[in-house]
Design an enzyme around this catalytic site. Structure first.
Site, PDB file in Angstrom:
ATOM      1  N   HIS A 172       1.142  -1.134  -0.219  1.00  0.00           N
ATOM      2  CA  HIS A 172       0.063  -0.310  -0.066  1.00  0.00           C
ATOM      3  C   HIS A 172       0.783   1.259   0.119  1.00  0.00           C
ATOM      4  CE1 HIS A 172      -3.340  -2.332   2.042  1.00  0.00           C
ATOM      5  NE2 HIS A 172      -2.492  -2.932   2.341  1.00  0.00           N
ATOM      6  N   TYR A 173       0.397   2.415  -0.216  1.00  0.00           N
ATOM      7  CA  TYR A 173       0.896   3.672   0.138  1.00  0.00           C
ATOM      8  C   TYR A 173      -0.115   4.496   0.938  1.00  0.00           C
ATOM      9  CZ  TYR A 173      -1.672   5.754  -4.039  1.00  0.00           C
ATOM     10  OH  TYR A 173      -2.707   6.200  -5.069  1.00  0.00           O
ATOM     11  N   THR A 174       0.623   5.335   1.942  1.00  0.00           N
ATOM     12  CA  THR A 174      -0.179   5.792   2.969  1.00  0.00           C
ATOM     13  C   THR A 174      -1.017   7.102   2.530  1.00  0.00           C
ATOM     14  OG1 THR A 174       1.416   7.462   3.691  1.00  0.00           O
ATOM     15  CG2 THR A 174       1.315   5.181   4.775  1.00  0.00           C
ATOM     16  N   GLU A 215       2.470  -0.932   4.589  1.00  0.00           N
ATOM     17  CA  GLU A 215       2.340   0.612   3.857  1.00  0.00           C
ATOM     18  C   GLU A 215       3.683   1.337   3.902  1.00  0.00           C
ATOM     19  OE1 GLU A 215      -0.493   2.362   3.414  1.00  0.00           O
ATOM     20  OE2 GLU A 215      -2.224   1.278   4.590  1.00  0.00           O
ATOM     21  N   HIS A 220      -2.776  -3.286  -3.218  1.00  0.00           N
ATOM     22  CA  HIS A 220      -3.989  -2.890  -2.762  1.00  0.00           C
ATOM     23  C   HIS A 220      -4.877  -2.784  -3.965  1.00  0.00           C
ATOM     24  CE1 HIS A 220      -6.360  -0.642   0.469  1.00  0.00           C
ATOM     25  NE2 HIS A 220      -6.758  -1.819   0.159  1.00  0.00           N
ATOM     26  N   ASP A 241      -3.528   2.268  -4.907  1.00  0.00           N
ATOM     27  CA  ASP A 241      -2.088   2.124  -4.241  1.00  0.00           C
ATOM     28  C   ASP A 241      -1.606   0.710  -4.447  1.00  0.00           C
ATOM     29  OD1 ASP A 241      -4.243   1.417  -2.362  1.00  0.00           O
ATOM     30  OD2 ASP A 241      -2.944   1.287  -0.977  1.00  0.00           O
TER      31      ASP A 241
END
Length: 341
Positions: free
Chosen positions: A111-113, A175, A223, A233
């Site tokens: 993922h990225y945040t 993440e 994700h 993401d």
């Protein structure tokens, strides 16, 4: 008279001898009973001695796999052994562990945040969303662990891949601090890059996880792969091919297969693009690869977002959600290389 008696006596003797011979021939002989084969007595298999449980300061660990690794069965404990403590009874590990078991961790999701470092930490530790690990963007050598790998973190949400759903139950989430994307008035997305330090951290972390839990390449996902209608993401700038080439992590198609399929793909796109039967075939191929998509025979919004997710991962040069010839060739090459079981 004497002669007559002699003849009578001789006849009697001959008759007597003949009778004895006949009796001898007809003597009853009981039949010999065939001996019965011995029945093998089954014995319980002797239980092989198992490696010992180690004990460190009163905490128990089991760090040896005695199950069948070829079936992805594992008895290794990557943490302390958790046991019940029933009142009035003693739980013993005389026969620990049974070989019929495997890991809960089947997937690795990236993922990225969409938040800076400090806000990422705050949200992922203090709110109703979390991940097992957080990779910061501070240029240091630290990776933050936020959730025990043996517990579920709330990172995937409503999700599916192939036959599995609700992947929080069976995955580890990473993440990565990244601001995501911005969109212009036309809806065109511009994504933010990842730093080299972050990618090195992610690669080392992912390699460790997939090795320990024997997570297959088909289960290392974005994700956006497991929730294509909701998520983007880690986006098209995440270097999936670099992870595949340099660290043997995740999936990538064979270039030769793609080029072979490209000629027929161009024909399909130019001649059949709007035919319901062709659209249905494309949707079925997306579903076969793993995406949660129900074929409809129409270029609907769900299909467009699913194609976009495929492009984020495998064709980042163009992620417009349109099934062009190259994307179609890539999808077919992926299905050839990673068939559903």
């Amino acid at each position: 008279m004497r002669k007559t008696l002699y003849i009578i006596g001789l006849s009697t003797l001959i008759f007597s001898c003949t009778s004895q011979k006949n009796i001898k021939k007809s003597t009853y002989r009981p039949k010999t009973v065939a001996s019965q084969p011995k029945v093998a007595v089954k014995t319980d298999p002797v239980e092989k001695p198992k490696p010992k449980i180690t004990n460190e300061h009163g905490v128990e660990f089991f760090t040896t796999n005695i199950a069948d690794a070829t079936k992805n069965d594992n008895t290794v404990s990557y943490g302390s052994i958790v046991s019940a403590k029933p009142a009035g009874y003693k739980v013993v590990k005389t026969h620990f562990p049974a070989i019929a078991q495997n890991f809960r961790q089947k997937y690795l999701i990236l993922h990225y945040t969409v938040l800076p470092d400090d806000k990422s930490v705050q949200v992922l530790t203090q709110q109703s969303v979390s991940a097992h690990y957080l990779v910061n963007n501070l240029g240091d050598n630290e990776i933050y662990q936020l959730v025990d790998e043996n517990k579920r973190s709330y990172h995937a949400g409503v999700s599916a891949w192939r036959a599995d759903k609700n992947l929080n139950d069976t995955s580890i989430g990473i993440e990565i601090v990244n601001m995501g994307y911005t969109a212009d008035a036309a809806g065109v997305k511009t994504f933010q890059p990842f730093s080299d330090d972050q990618i090195k951290k992610v690669a080392a972390l992912a390699k460790d996880i997939v090795t320990r839990y024997q997570i297959p390449a088909t289960n290392v996902l974005a994700h956006s792969d497991i929730a294509p209608t909701r998520k983007q993401d880690p986006g098209p700038l995440f270097p999936w091919k670099k992870l595949y080439d340099e660290y043997q992590i995740g999936m990538w198609y064979d270039e030769t297969a793609k080029q072979t399929l490209l000629a027929t793909s161009q024909t399909d796109i130019s001649a059949r693009y709007n035919e319901p039967s062709f659209i249905f075939m494309v949707q079925t191929a997306l579903q076969k690869f793993g995406y949660d998509l129900q074929p409809s025979g129409k270029w609907d919004d769900v299909t467009k977002k699913t194609i976009e997710a495929l492009q984020y991962h495998f064709r980042p040069q163009n992620y417009d959600g349109i099934m062009d010839a190259e994307t179609w060739a890539i999808l077919q090459a992926l299905n050839q290389k990673y068939p559903s079981k």
